[in-house]
Design a protein around this motif. Structure first.
Motif, PDB file in Angstrom:
ATOM      1  N   PRO A   1       9.969 -45.363   1.252  1.00 58.84           N
ATOM      2  CA  PRO A   1       8.577 -45.740   1.512  1.00 58.84           C
ATOM      3  C   PRO A   1       7.862 -44.674   2.331  1.00 58.84           C
ATOM      4  N   GLY A   2       6.581 -44.900   2.587  1.00 58.55           N
ATOM      5  CA  GLY A   2       5.878 -43.930   3.424  1.00 58.55           C
ATOM      6  C   GLY A   2       4.418 -44.273   3.584  1.00 58.55           C
ATOM      7  N   PRO A   3       3.810 -43.689   4.615  1.00 55.70           N
ATOM      8  CA  PRO A   3       2.383 -43.909   4.818  1.00 55.70           C
ATOM      9  C   PRO A   3       1.556 -43.151   3.777  1.00 55.70           C
ATOM     10  N   GLY A   4       0.316 -43.560   3.635  1.00 54.67           N
ATOM     11  CA  GLY A   4      -0.592 -42.845   2.736  1.00 54.67           C
ATOM     12  C   GLY A   4      -0.563 -43.404   1.331  1.00 54.67           C
TER      13      GLY A   4
ATOM     14  N   VAL B   1      11.170 -47.224  -3.543  1.00 48.54           N
ATOM     15  CA  VAL B   1      10.797 -48.314  -2.627  1.00 48.54           C
ATOM     16  C   VAL B   1       9.349 -48.118  -2.198  1.00 48.54           C
ATOM     17  N   CYS B   2       8.548 -49.140  -2.383  1.00 47.89           N
ATOM     18  CA  CYS B   2       7.170 -49.220  -1.898  1.00 47.89           C
ATOM     19  C   CYS B   2       6.320 -48.029  -2.360  1.00 47.89           C
ATOM     20  N   LEU B   3       6.112 -47.011  -1.513  1.00 50.58           N
ATOM     21  CA  LEU B   3       5.364 -45.835  -1.971  1.00 50.58           C
ATOM     22  C   LEU B   3       6.047 -45.270  -3.217  1.00 50.58           C
TER      23      LEU B   3
ATOM     24  N   GLN C   1       4.962 -47.274  -6.134  1.00 48.73           N
ATOM     25  CA  GLN C   1       3.558 -46.975  -6.457  1.00 48.73           C
ATOM     26  C   GLN C   1       3.454 -45.649  -7.203  1.00 48.73           C
TER      27      GLN C   1
ATOM     28  N   TYR D   1       5.436 -54.195   3.345  1.00 47.71           N
ATOM     29  CA  TYR D   1       4.670 -53.269   4.184  1.00 47.71           C
ATOM     30  C   TYR D   1       3.749 -52.507   3.252  1.00 47.71           C
ATOM     31  N   HIS D   2       2.703 -53.123   2.780  1.00 41.92           N
ATOM     32  CA  HIS D   2       1.832 -52.327   1.908  1.00 41.92           C
ATOM     33  C   HIS D   2       0.378 -52.773   1.936  1.00 41.92           C
ATOM     34  N   SER D   3      -0.473 -51.765   1.724  1.00 38.60           N
ATOM     35  CA  SER D   3      -1.918 -51.991   1.622  1.00 38.60           C
ATOM     36  C   SER D   3      -2.346 -51.767   0.194  1.00 38.60           C
ATOM     37  N   LEU D   4      -1.549 -50.948  -0.510  1.00 39.96           N
ATOM     38  CA  LEU D   4      -1.874 -50.598  -1.886  1.00 39.96           C
ATOM     39  C   LEU D   4      -0.981 -51.409  -2.817  1.00 39.96           C
TER      40      LEU D   4
ATOM     41  N   HIS E   1      10.318 -54.171   0.937  1.00 39.05           N
ATOM     42  CA  HIS E   1      11.282 -53.321   1.655  1.00 39.05           C
ATOM     43  C   HIS E   1      12.669 -53.963   1.664  1.00 39.05           C
TER      44      HIS E   1
ATOM     45  N   GLY F   1      -3.477 -47.883   4.135  1.00 37.85           N
ATOM     46  CA  GLY F   1      -2.057 -47.611   3.877  1.00 37.85           C
ATOM     47  C   GLY F   1      -1.493 -46.497   4.746  1.00 37.85           C
TER      48      GLY F   1
ATOM     49  N   TYR G   1       1.124 -49.214   9.446  1.00 34.08           N
ATOM     50  CA  TYR G   1       1.365 -50.658   9.280  1.00 34.08           C
ATOM     51  C   TYR G   1       0.990 -51.410  10.553  1.00 34.08           C
TER      52      TYR G   1
HETATM   53  N1  LIG Z   1       5.701 -49.046   2.815  1.00 35.41           N
HETATM   54  C1  LIG Z   1       5.127 -48.184   2.018  1.00 35.41           C
HETATM   55  O1  LIG Z   1       5.742 -47.352   1.379  1.00 35.41           O
HETATM   56  C2  LIG Z   1       3.646 -48.226   1.984  1.00 35.41           C
HETATM   57  C3  LIG Z   1       3.037 -47.520   0.823  1.00 35.41           C
HETATM   58  C4  LIG Z   1       1.547 -47.324   0.976  1.00 35.41           C
HETATM   59  N2  LIG Z   1       1.276 -46.435   2.070  1.00 35.41           N
HETATM   60  C5  LIG Z   1       0.868 -48.664   1.173  1.00 35.41           C
HETATM   61  O2  LIG Z   1       0.474 -48.960   2.284  1.00 35.41           O
HETATM   62  O3  LIG Z   1       0.745 -49.422   0.272  1.00 35.41           O
END
Ligand SMILES: NC(=O)CC[C@H](N)C(=O)O
Ligand SMILES: C=C(O[C@@H]1C=C(C(=O)O)C=C[C@H]1O)C(=O)O
Length: 748
Positions: free
Chosen positions: A61-64, A92-94, A97, A140-143, A184, A470, A473
């Motif tokens: 995962p990751g920010p952005g 995972v997550c990012l 996406q 943990y996501h906004s997107l 996650h 994103g 968190y």
């Molecule tokens: N946890 C994540 O990988 C977050 C992915 C992306 N930044 C989001 O907020 O949706």
């Protein structure tokens, strides 16, 4: 046929719980080794030839956003791998996406973002969910992504919720060996969809590799270091095994049972009232604190001061200051080398401090380890490391009333004997304890600059925008209050006013991690409720972190049951705490390896003015790992600044906070505590505190002022209400402000 000793490449999109995922991977894929690379560390061209050494890739995962090249780095190229380069990937997550975006899916923002919240995931019960029952997963996501029908990817899991409608939670690629989850799996609160799903992924990955005739090429030691770093990390800078302490380093100690003698009285006996002298007290002024540590400093006791960015460390002893070039070492290595030379082994193991460094470490000291460059260009005026080496000490066991009088100076028995005698006499004397100066409240010419409500709320709103986009968190937003008191007022009495202010704070807000640290030029007074990190003495050190997240005011009618409902029963408060628990697990896994547990999750604890939600995370080096006798300070170095004061993920959050908060935090929201000569340590979070810097080169003049700074803040999540966050910050601020005789209105 199963793949033996599988090698997994984990792509880290910048410190979003990456080590938790690495640990989950090792639990789920038998015998695997995990190599971690940052997503911008290598180009796809340089990685491609080395992919044959790996069995699968995990994309963390990751920010952005996955459509921002800086955020996603190499990840988007992985989905384009062809033919012989192709290998199984789990995102995972990012990671999900990015896979969706590169496979014809679209990206959008959630109406209501989900950070640290648990959802029940519906799934197909097939593929990576084969044989998996209920999945309760932390998000943990906004997107989020949409998966087009008839395209190359297919949905395997989802959530249907009122606020966001249908949200994709797991996908797979039709033709390529790619799977991904939006939630996650590595979070401590994910149930059913963690190990279970990774075990399935691994079995599908092996099946695909068999069918495709792909084999993992045996490891070639010559590429070690070229494709990431093997986790658990083998920290090369560490001495795994310490040499035995010098036979000259001995602790002399005597214990005496004097329950009537409190720490305050002992400090006065040791000369705390003399403002110009240095003094250190770590005071367990309330439960669950137990031991108070009091230094009996000599005029020559070594004070170590260091400012981030400097190439040398200042060594202050009496009136002499020398500086020592750090050369190729950093300040941590300098401190560790010094401590090795002072190592003591003959003390009583049940007493946590025998001697050693006592003092504070600033918030900004943690930035270089995180590789965050400071945006503040002004040369530092005050040290980020300010420690004094305590050779003579008194440790008070507040549970039993026993005093341990200790010295690590050679042939110092007579000092120990004298102090035992003097304290015994003091305990039995009729003499009343000194009354602190009552007049500590401000005069009309003192100034108090409180945070501006409008600006604070605007900061919270900007923080929320980063949560919605994103980029973070959770963000711990803080503000500073400045109090300026004319010196002629503070010098009314002949004794130390900062000590009297400490006594006032201790009376009004007794806390388990209270402290009075007069380490000129800086004086820190604290009533912190929060332990950051403690580590027991080696061998087999146990590291414990106790983050606090979730605060409510104590008031009539707020019983324990009410507080439990409002804190442990609140998804908002639990989410706030959980995010920091996951962050701290990541920090700890980065040093100790696999062995990290959460021994208390969201317990409600009572303090003088507030109820708080507290979790406990513990870590220990793997029993099979080489004995690491220096685990504790390595964890300390790697985990600063405290996750509870930054938010998650840490690096991106710290970067955002630097821009949101226009000033350095300095002493506030760093840590204070000790590093003991036996190898243990205990550090508290510098909150509910105030500090001042004195200019000792001049005598206080009639016109000069004594400037105190108090920091206060709180964790902002997408669920935060700006007004309530303002009130919470004021509540925390008030716990210190009232020792200056000021009660700020809750709303203004
Ligand atoms: N946890 C994540 O990988 C977050 C992915 C992306 N930044 C989001 O907020 O949706
Ligand atoms: C930021 C402060 O406290 C931090 C934030 C908390 C919260 O958001 O509930 C609780 C304890 C600390 O980790 C402070 O006291 O200034």
């Amino acid at each position: 046929m199963t793949i033996e000793n599988p090698r997994i490449l984990l792509v880290d999109s910048y410190d979003s719980f990456t080590h938790n995922l690495a640990a989950l991977c090792r639990r789920s894929i038998p015998g695997c080794s995990v190599h971690i690379i940052k997503n911008d560390e290598l180009s796809i061209e340089s990685l491609r030839p080395n992919l044959r050494y790996f069995s699968a890739i995990l994309v963390g995962p990751g920010p952005g956003s996955p459509d921002n090249a800086e955020d996603i780095g190499i990840v988007r190229d992985l989905w384009k791998l062809q033919d012989d380069d192709l290998l199984p990937i789990f995102g995972v997550c990012l990671g999900l996406q990015s896979l969706a975006l590169e496979s014809g899916g679209t990206l959008g923002r959630l109406k209501v973002v989900k950070h640290g919240q648990i959802s029940q995931v519906q799934h197909t019960s097939s593929d990576i969910f084969q044989g998996v029952g209920e999945v309760h997963a932390v998000r943990y996501h906004s997107l989020h992504v949409t998966v087009p029908t008839g395209g190359s990817i297919e949905e395997l899991g989802w959530v249907d919720e009122e606020e966001n409608g249908h949200v994709v939670m797991a996908i797979k690629h039709h033709r390529r060996p790619f799977w991904a989850v939006q939630y996650h799996p590595e979070s401590v609160r994910t149930e059913g969809g963690g190990c279970e799903v990774l075990v399935n992924f691994w079995s599908l990955a092996q099946g695909w590799s068999r069918a495709a005739g792909r084999r993992q090429t045996p490891w070639n030691p010559s590429i070690a270091g070229k494709v990431g770093t093997l986790w658990p990390y083998n920290h090369p800078q560490r001495t795994n095994k310490l040499t035995a302490p010098s036979s000259k380093n001995l602790l002399i100690s005597r214990s005496v049972h004097l329950p009537q003698l409190k720490s305050t009285r002992i400090c006065e006996y040791l000369g705390v009232l003399e403002e110009r002298s240095k003094f250190v007290l770590l005071d367990s002024a309330a439960s669950p604190g137990r031991f108070s540590v009091i230094g009996s400093l000599l005029p020559t006791s070594l004070q170590v001061a260091y400012c981030v960015g400097d190439s040398c460390v200042s060594l202050i002893s009496g009136n002499h200051t020398t500086s020592d070039e750090l050369g190729a070492h950093d300040i941590w290595q300098w401190l560790a080398t010094y401590m090795r030379s002072k190592r003591v082994a003959n003390g009583n193991p049940s007493i946590p401090f025998w001697g050693g460094f006592v003092g504070y470490l600033s918030y900004e000291l943690g930035l270089p380890t995180l590789e965050v460059a400071s945006i503040h260009t002004k040369k530092k005026a005050h040290p980020d490391v300010n420690l004094v080496f305590v050779e003579r000490s008194i440790v008070l066991d507040t549970d039993t009333g026993t005093l341990h009088i200790q010295s690590i100076l050679p042939n110092d028995e007579s000092w120990v004997d004298k102090v035992v005698q003097d304290l015994t006499d003091l305990a039995h004397s009729e003499e009343q304890s000194r009354k602190p100066t009552a007049v500590l409240s401000l005069s009309p010419i003192s100034t108090v600059i409180l945070p501006d409500r409008k600006r604070y709320i605007a900061k919270i709103d900007r923080a929320k925008e980063c949560l919605f986009s994103g980029d973070s968190y959770e963000l711990c937003v803080t503000a500073q209050t400045k109090i300026s008191i004319p010196h002629h007022q503070t010098k009314q009495s002949t004794t130390s006013t900062s000590w009297d202010r400490y006594l006032q704070l201790k009376k009004l807000n007794p806390a388990p991690h209270s402290a009075y640290l007069r380490l000129h030029p800086t004086t820190l007074i604290s009533s912190s409720p929060e332990r950051f990190l403690s580590y027991s003495r080696p061998p087999n050190s146990v590291c414990q972190l106790r983050p606090i997240k979730g605060t409510i005011r104590k008031a009539d009618g707020i019983t324990r049951a009410v507080a439990e409902k409002a804190l442990a029963g609140s998804p908002k408060e639990v989410a706030e705490n959980l995010m920091i628990v996951d962050l701290i697990r990541h920090d700890l896994h980065g040093i100790v390896g696999d062995n990290v547990t959460v021994s208390q999750f969201c317990g409600v604890e009572e303090y003088e003015t507030v109820w708080q939600l507290v979790s406990v995370i513990e870590g220990q080096a793997d029993p099979s790992a080489p004995v690491d006798e220096e685990l504790g300070w390595n964890v300390l170095k790697a985990s600063l600044p405290p996750g509870s004061m930054t938010g998650a993920p840490k690096k991106r959050s710290v970067e955002i906070l630097q821009h949101l908060e226009d000033k350095e935090r300095e002493v506030y929201s760093g840590v204070f505590g000790y590093w003991d000569v036996g190898g243990g340590g205990d550090w508290s979070v510098t909150i509910r505190s105030c500090f001042k810097h004195d200019d000792l080169s001049t005598k206080p003049s009639f016109n000069s002022n004594e400037e105190w700074t108090i920091g206060a803040g709180g964790a902002i999540t997408a669920l935060s209400d700006s007004e309530a966050e303002w009130d919470e910050m004021i509540l925390k601020l008030s716990s210190v402000l009232k020792s200056f005789g000021i009660t700020p209105p809750t709303s203004y």
